[in-house]
Design an enzyme around this catalytic site. Structure first.
Site, PDB file in Angstrom:
ATOM      1  NE  ARG A  44      -5.136  -3.014  46.127  1.00 34.29           N
ATOM      2  CZ  ARG A  44      -3.896  -3.170  45.663  1.00 34.29           C
ATOM      3  NH1 ARG A  44      -2.870  -3.171  46.488  1.00 34.29           N
ATOM      4  NH2 ARG A  44      -3.679  -3.348  44.380  1.00 34.29           N
TER       5      ARG A  44
ATOM      6  CG  HIS B  88      -5.163  -6.959  40.767  1.00 31.95           C
ATOM      7  ND1 HIS B  88      -5.713  -5.691  40.709  1.00 31.95           N
ATOM      8  CD2 HIS B  88      -3.871  -6.779  41.153  1.00 31.95           C
ATOM      9  CE1 HIS B  88      -4.794  -4.805  41.054  1.00 31.95           C
ATOM     10  NE2 HIS B  88      -3.676  -5.424  41.317  1.00 31.95           N
TER      11      HIS B  88
ATOM     12  CD  GLN C 223      -0.850  -5.613  37.708  1.00 36.82           C
ATOM     13  OE1 GLN C 223      -0.762  -4.853  38.664  1.00 36.82           O
ATOM     14  NE2 GLN C 223      -0.033  -5.545  36.670  1.00 36.82           N
TER      15      GLN C 223
ATOM     16  CG  ASP D  45       0.927 -12.272  42.370  1.00 37.24           C
ATOM     17  OD1 ASP D  45       1.723 -11.415  42.806  1.00 37.24           O
ATOM     18  OD2 ASP D  45      -0.280 -12.310  42.711  1.00 37.24           O
TER      19      ASP D  45
ATOM     20  CB  CYS E 224       0.917  -7.878  39.285  1.00 40.85           C
ATOM     21  SG  CYS E 224       0.957  -8.805  40.824  1.00 40.85           S
TER      22      CYS E 224
ATOM     23  NE  ARG F 131      -2.776  -1.649  37.866  1.00 38.97           N
ATOM     24  CZ  ARG F 131      -2.778  -1.840  39.179  1.00 38.97           C
ATOM     25  NH1 ARG F 131      -1.791  -2.468  39.763  1.00 38.97           N
ATOM     26  NH2 ARG F 131      -3.806  -1.465  39.934  1.00 38.97           N
TER      27      ARG F 131
HETATM   28  N1   CP Z   1       0.306  -4.590  41.401  1.00 42.76           N
HETATM   29  C1   CP Z   1      -0.346  -3.860  42.316  1.00 42.76           C
HETATM   30  O1   CP Z   1      -1.565  -3.850  42.408  1.00 42.76           O
HETATM   31  O2   CP Z   1       0.475  -3.134  43.108  1.00 42.76           O
HETATM   32  P1   CP Z   1       0.069  -2.369  44.447  1.00 42.76           P
HETATM   33  O3   CP Z   1      -0.305  -3.410  45.460  1.00 42.76           O
HETATM   34  O4   CP Z   1       1.317  -1.618  44.835  1.00 42.76           O
HETATM   35  O5   CP Z   1      -1.068  -1.445  44.177  1.00 42.76           O
HETATM   36  N1  NVA Z   2      -1.707 -11.486  44.759  1.00 38.95           N
HETATM   37  C1  NVA Z   2      -1.187 -10.254  45.302  1.00 38.95           C
HETATM   38  C2  NVA Z   2      -1.234  -9.160  44.308  1.00 38.95           C
HETATM   39  C3  NVA Z   2      -0.648  -7.863  44.782  1.00 38.95           C
HETATM   40  C4  NVA Z   2      -0.782  -6.760  43.787  1.00 38.95           C
HETATM   41  C5  NVA Z   2      -1.958  -9.882  46.547  1.00 38.95           C
HETATM   42  O1  NVA Z   2      -3.197 -10.018  46.531  1.00 38.95           O
HETATM   43  O2  NVA Z   2      -1.359  -9.476  47.538  1.00 38.95           O
END
Ligand code: CP
Ligand code: NVA
Length: 304
Positions: free
Chosen positions: A102, A129, A132, A219, A259, A287
């Site tokens: 990530r 993502h 997700q 989101d 998400c 997930r």
């Molecule tokens: N939705 C999601 O990716 O959550 P986290 O940021 O908690 O991993």
């Molecule tokens: N769009 C959000 C998703 C978090 C899971 C971010 O990138 O922070």
């Protein structure tokens, strides 16, 4: 499939195959049927951003599959002190069987895949993502039994979630309608993929996008890394909230997905969130199952 870097790389068959396997692994998990397909394998999990769901679901999923997961924070790795990702990839490939990462730049994920020799899984970048959205598609299919022909509507920021939803939705035959302010549209590469598809519709009018939708998705208005823009964004996204008025334009009994983390009274009202909490938390649970399917597909084999 060698990696999961972005859904743009995946064929429809690959996506459906992952969803089918995710359903199977969920069934096995719920019925205590052993599925230790990754016995003795190790997954490295590199995090340059915060996470609740991604970290815990990957770690638990790997354990349930008979393997182990290592949490590798950017703060502790030499990558955080400037060691090139190319070197990190070549070193970690000699210890691990797969890497979940990530981070901010999509290029970093692509570089890991290019220089390493083990499967790389994108656990979120600024661009997309994919894990997700596999969970989202799985949850939608659980409710409606099909994906093809359903209308998915996404309201808000044209961010990583929007990018992956557009690609995942269109590749599985859904109609995808998006409402974002004009300055916050999805990524140009995703727009180029989507615009020739007659199932794609984009507008700056949330009510129009929501018309007759089977699934309404939103989101956060300020993603990780955009903290400094928060004030400007809160203003830009006024009118892009998922609330009762917006849902009245969608199909009666429509599904709502988020998400998470969700910011109440910003992108979604508390009322809508709580009325759809069972769908949203099922999505969060999925997930685990979707990512187990990804790991088994990339790092193991069902026959082993
Ligand atoms: N939705 C999601 O990716 O959550 P986290 O940021 O908690 O991993
Ligand atoms: N769009 C959000 C998703 C978090 C899971 C971010 O990138 O922070």
């Amino acid at each position: 499939m060698k990696h999961l870097l972005k859904l743009l790389d995946c064929s429809t068959e690959e996506i459906i195959g992952l969803l089918d396997l995710a359903d199977q692994l969920k069934y096995e998990q719920k019925h205590n049927i052993s599925h230790r397909h990754l016995e003795g394998k190790s997954l490295g999990m590199i995090f340059q951003k915060s996470s609740t769901r991604t970290r815990v679901s990957f770690e638990t999923g790997m354990y349930q599959l008979g393997g182990q997961a290592l949490f590798l924070s950017n703060r502790d790795l030499q990558i955080g002190r400037g060691e090139p990702v190319q070197d990190t990839a070549r070193v970690l490939s000699r210890y691990l069987d797969g890497i979940m990462i990530r981070t901010y730049a999509q290029k970093e994920v692509e570089d890991l895949a290019e220089y390493g020799s083990i499967p790389i899984i994108n656990g979120l970048t600024d661009f997309c993502h994919p894990c997700q959205v596999l969970a989202d598609l799985m949850t939608i299919r659980e409710k409606f039994a099909v994906l093809e022909g359903l209308k998915m509507c996404y309201i808000g920021d044209g961010n990583n979630m929007a990018n992956s939803l557009i690609v995942g939705g269109l590749k599985t035959g859904m109609k995808v309608s998006i409402a974002t302010p004009v300055d916050y549209r999805p990524d140009a590469e995703v727009m180029a993929f989507a615009e020739p598809n007659p199932n794609f519709f984009i507008t700056d009018d949330p009510m129009k996008a929501a018309e007759n939708a089977d699934v309404v998705i939103t989101d956060t208005w300020a993603s990780m890394g955009q903290e400094a823009e928060k004030e400007v964004r809160m203003k830009a996204f006024q009118g892009y909230q998922v609330n009762d008025e917006l849902l009245a334009a969608a199909k009666p009994g429509c599904m709502v997905q988020h998400c998470l983390p969700a910011y109440r009274e910003q992108e979604i009202t508390t009322k809508v969130f709580e009325e759809h909490a069972s769908e949203i938390f099922e999505e969060a649970e999925n997930r685990l199952h979707a990512q187990k399917a990804v790991m088994v597909t990339l790092m193991g084999s069902i026959e082993e």
